[in-house]
Design an enzyme around this catalytic site. Structure first.
Site, PDB file in Angstrom:
ATOM      1  N   MET A  79     -12.010   5.023  -0.989  1.00  0.00           N
ATOM      2  CA  MET A  79     -12.452   5.187   0.246  1.00  0.00           C
ATOM      3  C   MET A  79     -13.498   6.567  -0.060  1.00  0.00           C
ATOM      4  SD  MET A  79      -9.758   3.540   2.916  1.00  0.00           S
ATOM      5  CE  MET A  79      -8.576   3.514   1.499  1.00  0.00           C
ATOM      6  N   MET A 101     -11.823  -5.246   5.197  1.00  0.00           N
ATOM      7  CA  MET A 101     -11.072  -4.291   6.012  1.00  0.00           C
ATOM      8  C   MET A 101     -10.808  -5.160   7.226  1.00  0.00           C
ATOM      9  SD  MET A 101     -10.127  -1.996   4.071  1.00  0.00           S
ATOM     10  CE  MET A 101      -9.346  -1.031   5.283  1.00  0.00           C
ATOM     11  N   MET A 112      -8.614   8.554  -0.701  1.00  0.00           N
ATOM     12  CA  MET A 112      -9.808   8.895   0.370  1.00  0.00           C
ATOM     13  C   MET A 112      -9.981  10.309   0.232  1.00  0.00           C
ATOM     14  SD  MET A 112      -7.277   7.631   3.848  1.00  0.00           S
ATOM     15  CE  MET A 112      -6.579   6.193   3.581  1.00  0.00           C
ATOM     16  N   ASP A 172      -6.939  -6.001   4.414  1.00  0.00           N
ATOM     17  CA  ASP A 172      -6.217  -4.750   4.349  1.00  0.00           C
ATOM     18  C   ASP A 172      -6.177  -4.227   5.613  1.00  0.00           C
ATOM     19  OD1 ASP A 172      -5.251  -2.014   3.664  1.00  0.00           O
ATOM     20  OD2 ASP A 172      -6.839  -1.602   2.295  1.00  0.00           O
ATOM     21  N   ASP A 192      -4.458   3.765  -2.057  1.00  0.00           N
ATOM     22  CA  ASP A 192      -5.485   4.224  -1.346  1.00  0.00           C
ATOM     23  C   ASP A 192      -6.196   5.699  -1.418  1.00  0.00           C
ATOM     24  OD1 ASP A 192      -5.870   1.876   0.512  1.00  0.00           O
ATOM     25  OD2 ASP A 192      -4.065   2.285   1.076  1.00  0.00           O
ATOM     26  N   HIS A 231      -8.134   1.438  -4.198  1.00  0.00           N
ATOM     27  CA  HIS A 231      -9.059   1.265  -3.071  1.00  0.00           C
ATOM     28  C   HIS A 231      -9.813   2.325  -2.678  1.00  0.00           C
ATOM     29  CE1 HIS A 231      -9.598   0.138   1.258  1.00  0.00           C
ATOM     30  NE2 HIS A 231     -10.631   0.300   0.914  1.00  0.00           N
ATOM     31  N   HIS A 272      -1.040  -1.087  -4.223  1.00  0.00           N
ATOM     32  CA  HIS A 272      -2.622  -1.145  -3.662  1.00  0.00           C
ATOM     33  C   HIS A 272      -2.522   0.499  -3.492  1.00  0.00           C
ATOM     34  CE1 HIS A 272      -6.020  -1.593  -1.310  1.00  0.00           C
ATOM     35  NE2 HIS A 272      -5.446  -0.691  -0.346  1.00  0.00           N
ATOM     36  N   SER A 289       0.883  -1.228   0.034  1.00  0.00           N
ATOM     37  CA  SER A 289       0.039   0.087   0.140  1.00  0.00           C
ATOM     38  C   SER A 289       0.795   1.287  -0.134  1.00  0.00           C
ATOM     39  CB  SER A 289      -0.890  -0.085   1.239  1.00  0.00           C
ATOM     40  OG  SER A 289      -1.444   1.270   1.447  1.00  0.00           O
TER      41      SER A 289
HETATM   42  C1  DX5 Z   1      -6.227   2.162   5.297  1.00  0.00           C
HETATM   43  C2  DX5 Z   1      -5.679   1.580   3.874  1.00  0.00           C
HETATM   44  C3  DX5 Z   1      -4.635   0.558   3.984  1.00  0.00           C
HETATM   45  C4  DX5 Z   1      -3.434   0.986   4.784  1.00  0.00           C
HETATM   46  C5  DX5 Z   1      -3.049  -0.237   5.387  1.00  0.00           C
HETATM   47  O1  DX5 Z   1      -7.374   2.426   5.151  1.00  0.00           O
HETATM   48  O2  DX5 Z   1      -6.900   0.942   3.100  1.00  0.00           O
HETATM   49  O3  DX5 Z   1      -4.559   0.150   2.746  1.00  0.00           O
HETATM   50  O4  DX5 Z   1      -2.508   1.504   3.817  1.00  0.00           O
HETATM   51  O5  DX5 Z   1      -1.870   0.176   6.193  1.00  0.00           O
HETATM   52  P1  DX5 Z   1      -1.030  -0.750   7.210  1.00  0.00           P
HETATM   53  O6  DX5 Z   1      -0.611  -2.170   6.320  1.00  0.00           O
HETATM   54  O7  DX5 Z   1       0.124  -0.110   7.797  1.00  0.00           O
HETATM   55  O8  DX5 Z   1      -2.141  -1.172   8.277  1.00  0.00           O
HETATM   56 ZN    ZN Z   2      -6.541   0.047   1.291  1.00  0.00          ZN
END
Ligand code: DX5
Ligand code: ZN
Length: 219
Positions: A68, A137, A36, A175, A34, A66, A32, A7
């Site tokens: 969010m 999640m 947001m 994740d 993310d 991903h 990956h 990620s």
């Molecule tokens: C959190 C993200 C994850 C995050 C995971 O909302 O979706 O992808 O980067 O990070 P770690 O592996 O550090 O928990």
């Molecule tokens: Zn994620």
């Protein structure tokens, strides 16, 4: 097949290109991503302009986005033009999960549905034949570096059972809070797409990828 998806939320953004290259050269071909919006989750990360840059930095990497964000389908066309590999949207973030997943698939993008820790597997049971991947999640979405929520094991087992019973051959992604310590148990529970941020990126990114891959390739 087991897939490692580091990620990029955990990269040092001052050296993003270098870190992404180290990760991919160490043997992973999925990143990956993310996204947001500060609305569906309390945090704001990055959006399309950064993804464009990632694509340029590691052109051969498959981007596992991903989302969010509330009403993610508003950005489908933008994501499509960026050449992403997969788009995972949250069950909790849209009023028309079926319609949205169909639109993703219509564009030839791998469609994923994500459930947050408080959403049961039963909420998405009926739509599993419409997706390529399910993301369970294992932390509350929004931030890296949180602890793995143990109840996720049960969800992974349930998802794998349903996938096997129906012959769906689903990719099951996990994740949040994944580390070398819990990786084997997570794989045993049925996950095959492993997202890890803080356990991968840092001073030993390349070694971390290799260690994750060693365990994943053995399974
Ligand atoms: C959190 C993200 C994850 C995050 C995971 O909302 O979706 O992808 O980067 O990070 P770690 O592996 O550090 O928990
Ligand atoms: Zn994620």
């Amino acid at each position: 097949m087991n897939i490692l998806a580091p990620s990029m939320l955990s990269v040092d953004f001052g050296h993003m290109e270098k870190e992404l290259k180290i990760a991919t050269e160490a043997g992973t071909d999925v990143i990956h991503v993310d996204v947001m919006d500060g609305n569906f989750v309390p945090n704001i990360s990055f959006g399309p302009p950064v993804i464009k840059y990632v694509k340029k930095a590691v052109p051969n990497a498959k981007l596992d986005v991903h989302a969010m964000i509330i009403d993610p389908i508003r950005y489908l066309e933008t994501f499509f033009k960026l050449g992403i590999w997969g788009l995972t949207i949250h069950y909790e973030a849209t009023d028309d999960i079926r319609g949205d997943l169909a639109k993703i698939r219509d564009l030839g993008i791998r469609a994923g549905v994500a459930i947050s820790p408080d959403t049961p597997v039963s909420a998405i049971e009926d739509i599993l034949d419409q997706v390529d991947m399910v993301l369970a999640m294992s932390v509350y979405p929004g931030f890296g570096g949180q602890s793995f929520i143990e109840a996720t094991y049960q969800k992974l087992r349930e998802l794998r059972r349903i996938s096997d019973e129906r012959g769906l051959n689903l990719d099951i992604e996990v994740d949040g809070g994944v580390s070398l310590d819990n990786l084997e148990s997570i794989l045993d529970a049925g996950a095959n797409v492993i997202v890890a941020g803080s356990a991968i990126f840092g001073p030993n990114t390349g070694d971390n990828v290799i260690q994750f891959k060693n365990i994943m390739d053995r399974k």
